[in-house]
Design a protein around this motif. Structure first.
Motif, mmCIF file in Angstrom:
data_model
loop_
_atom_site.group_PDB
_atom_site.id
_atom_site.type_symbol
_atom_site.label_atom_id
_atom_site.label_comp_id
_atom_site.label_asym_id
_atom_site.label_seq_id
_atom_site.Cartn_x
_atom_site.Cartn_y
_atom_site.Cartn_z
ATOM 1 N N SER A 123 1.196 3.572 -3.458
ATOM 2 C CA SER A 123 0.544 4.872 -3.242
ATOM 3 C C SER A 123 1.511 6.007 -3.544
ATOM 4 O O SER A 123 1.169 6.982 -4.227
ATOM 5 C CB SER A 123 0.037 4.977 -1.807
ATOM 6 N N PHE A 150 -5.493 4.281 -0.320
ATOM 7 C CA PHE A 150 -4.572 3.237 0.144
ATOM 8 C C PHE A 150 -3.691 3.733 1.288
ATOM 9 O O PHE A 150 -3.314 2.958 2.175
ATOM 10 C CB PHE A 150 -3.709 2.734 -1.013
ATOM 11 N N ASN A 190 1.107 -7.252 -3.028
ATOM 12 C CA ASN A 190 -0.181 -6.942 -2.421
ATOM 13 C C ASN A 190 -0.931 -8.238 -2.145
ATOM 14 O O ASN A 190 -1.167 -9.031 -3.047
ATOM 15 C CB ASN A 190 -0.999 -6.050 -3.366
ATOM 16 N N TYR A 217 0.823 -1.212 0.000
ATOM 17 C CA TYR A 217 0.000 0.000 0.000
ATOM 18 C C TYR A 217 0.858 1.263 0.000
ATOM 19 O O TYR A 217 0.590 2.212 -0.747
ATOM 20 C CB TYR A 217 -0.929 0.007 1.215
#
Length: 324
Positions: free
Chosen positions: A90, A195, A129, A86
């Motif tokens: 991001s 996120f 992820n 994340y």
């Protein structure tokens, strides 16, 4: 050779079965990135190729490590993988959106941010992820017989999921229109923000226990444990099983008047008794479902559960825990 074919086939079929989840998970990340620039049709396909190559590198590395460690790893700390992913993608999306906007306006752009033009990096970041399909493949790799088997499994899993991501290159071609490029940059910033908020929430949940000052107890320690059940026979069976597992004594009580003012109590749900009446400062009450008393095996499972886990104990107000 037969084993390699089996791993490749199994991974590919798993990728086909769960590829739609990959599209739902990675699509909102890849689409805004691909749509930010006015590229030729070939370069959109090339960008998707590099995104996929990044995922491939991560997948094969993770598969090899999972196959190498196998059952030596007792639990997957998925929160750490998710948090890292994340934060990484991001930051990547934010820098990419700001850089592409400046480039289009002809403003000077620092060389340090040039990495945000490399889809390979974004692909590697999204590769770690922990989406549901990745987690299934990751768990399966632990059961395989070595790093090569794990790598083969993830290679074919990657191939199966990539089929579902090919249409994203055509979505990216919308970026040839200025309006869609602008929408893509706004979307990238919004998605990155979402996120980042999610990463903060995960971090809070991960580190919250370190700031919880309630004492940690085990119901199998030296403190006395009181068993209060509706049937005397069930109470004796439970007390005997617990006594054979725990360090402290186990006492059978037959009425609520005999409840200790402080200590551990193991009981079951009583319709005529409210939980507020069981709760008291210094008293920890574990409430059993009736099906946990069905037979000796069920009672043994309760004893093993209590021996395996620890509990936070609010000694000031008392605590109630349901064993379901």
């Amino acid at each position: 050779m037969v084993g390699a074919v089996r791993f490749l086939t199994e991974g590919f079929l798993l990728g086909l079965a769960t590829g739609h989840i990959c599209l739902v998970t990675c699509g909102p990340i890849y689409a805004p990135f691909l749509m930010q620039n006015n590229l030729s049709h070939f370069r959109y396909l090339a960008a998707l190729f590099y995104l996929s190559l990044g995922r491939f590198i991560t997948y094969v590395s993770v598969g090899a490590l999972a196959g190498l460690f196998g059952h030596k790893v007792s639990e997957i700390q998925r929160e750490y993988f998710t948090l890292a992913a994340y934060v990484l993608f991001s930051i990547f999306l934010l820098i990419s959106a700001l850089r592409s906007r400046k480039c289009e306006k002809g403003c000077a752009v620092g060389k340090w941010s040039r990495f945000s033009e490399w889809p390979l990096i974004l692909g590697m970041a999204t590769g770690i992820n922990i989406c549901p399909s990745f987690l299934i493949a990751f768990t399966r790799s632990f059961e395989l017989s070595g790093p090569l088997a794990g790598a083969f499994f993830f290679m074919s899993f990657f191939a199966g999921t990539t089929i579902f991501l090919i249409p994203l290159s055509f979505v990216g071609m919308l970026g040839r229109q200025y309006l869609f490029r602008r929408i893509a940059r706004i979307s990238a910033i919004v998605i990155a923000g979402w996120f980042i908020v999610s990463a903060v929430r995960i971090s809070y949940d991960m580190f919250k226990p370190y700031f919880d000052h309630r004492p940690v107890i085990s119901l199998m320690d030296e403190s006395p444990l009181y068993v209060l059940l509706k049937e005397r026979e069930s109470a004796e069976k439970v007390a005997h099983t617990l006594a054979s597992h725990r360090k402290g004594p186990v006492h059978i009580i037959s009425s609520f008047d005999q409840l200790p003012p402080k200590g551990y109590v193991l009981t079951q749900h009583w319709e005529e008794l409210l939980e507020s009446e069981l709760r008291a400062p210094g008293r920890f009450v574990a409430i059993l479902d009736d099906n946990k008393l069905a037979d000796s095996l069920s009672v043994e499972n309760v004893a093993q559960f209590l021996g395996k886990y620890y509990f936070r104990f609010d000694t000031n107000n008392g605590d109630i825990f349901h064993i379901k």
